[in-house]
Design a protein around this motif. Structure first.
Motif, PDB file in Angstrom:
ATOM      1  N   VAL A   4       0.839  -1.201   0.000  1.00 40.24           N
ATOM      2  CA  VAL A   4       0.000   0.000   0.000  1.00 40.24           C
ATOM      3  C   VAL A   4       0.876   1.254   0.000  1.00 40.24           C
ATOM      4  O   VAL A   4       0.602   2.206  -0.744  1.00 40.24           O
ATOM      5  CB  VAL A   4      -0.959  -0.013   1.217  1.00 40.24           C
ATOM      6  N   LEU A   5       1.920   1.250   0.815  1.00 42.21           N
ATOM      7  CA  LEU A   5       2.830   2.399   0.834  1.00 42.21           C
ATOM      8  C   LEU A   5       3.523   2.586  -0.513  1.00 42.21           C
ATOM      9  O   LEU A   5       3.658   3.711  -0.999  1.00 42.21           O
ATOM     10  CB  LEU A   5       3.873   2.233   1.943  1.00 42.21           C
ATOM     11  N   ALA A   6       3.946   1.484  -1.123  1.00 42.83           N
ATOM     12  CA  ALA A   6       4.588   1.558  -2.437  1.00 42.83           C
ATOM     13  C   ALA A   6       3.614   2.094  -3.486  1.00 42.83           C
ATOM     14  O   ALA A   6       4.003   2.889  -4.357  1.00 42.83           O
ATOM     15  CB  ALA A   6       5.118   0.187  -2.845  1.00 42.83           C
ATOM     16  N   LEU A   7       2.357   1.685  -3.406  1.00 42.32           N
ATOM     17  CA  LEU A   7       1.344   2.174  -4.339  1.00 42.32           C
ATOM     18  C   LEU A   7       1.153   3.680  -4.176  1.00 42.32           C
ATOM     19  O   LEU A   7       1.117   4.417  -5.164  1.00 42.32           O
ATOM     20  CB  LEU A   7       0.021   1.441  -4.119  1.00 42.32           C
ATOM     21  N   ILE A   8       1.044   4.149  -2.934  1.00 41.50           N
ATOM     22  CA  ILE A   8       0.860   5.575  -2.677  1.00 41.50           C
ATOM     23  C   ILE A   8       2.057   6.381  -3.175  1.00 41.50           C
ATOM     24  O   ILE A   8       1.892   7.404  -3.851  1.00 41.50           O
ATOM     25  CB  ILE A   8       0.601   5.822  -1.173  1.00 41.50           C
TER      26      ILE A   8
END
Length: 110
Positions: A4-8
């Motif tokens: 999720v952090l990588a996506l953001i």
């Protein structure tokens, strides 16, 4: 959580940098995105069914993108790139909607 952090971070960088796609890559990018989405929905379904394996997910993700890209490349070489691109999108679309239906049934018990 890392995903999720990588996506953001990836979306933020994409919005700030405005990357361009080389002309030779343009026909393959939409197909690669659809193939990647197929792997993501399959991984989510596997996670909900408690059979998720990270190695299988990564191999599926990479293989889907490469095979779909190769089919479109082969179609371009044969002069039927549009037809094969459409076929790839239809097949992967059917798989995506099948996985989405299974996810919906799992989440909503319906």
């Amino acid at each position: 959580m890392y995903a999720v952090l990588a996506l953001i971070v990836g979306v933020a960088v994409g919005l700030l940098v405005h990357p361009t796609v080389p002309e030779w890559l343009a026909p393959y990018l939409p197909i690669a995105v659809v193939a990647a989405l197929d792997a993501v929905f399959g991984g989510l379904r596997a996670k909900l069914d408690n059979i998720f394996d990270a190695k299988v997910f990564v191999v599926s993700f990479v293989a889907n993108v490469l095979v779909a890209g190769f089919i479109v490349f082969l179609g371009d070489q044969l002069g039927v790139g549009t037809q094969l691109s459409t076929a790839v999108v239809v097949v992967l679309g059917i798989r995506i909607f099948g996985n989405a239906a299974a996810i919906r049934r799992h989440i909503f018990k319906a």
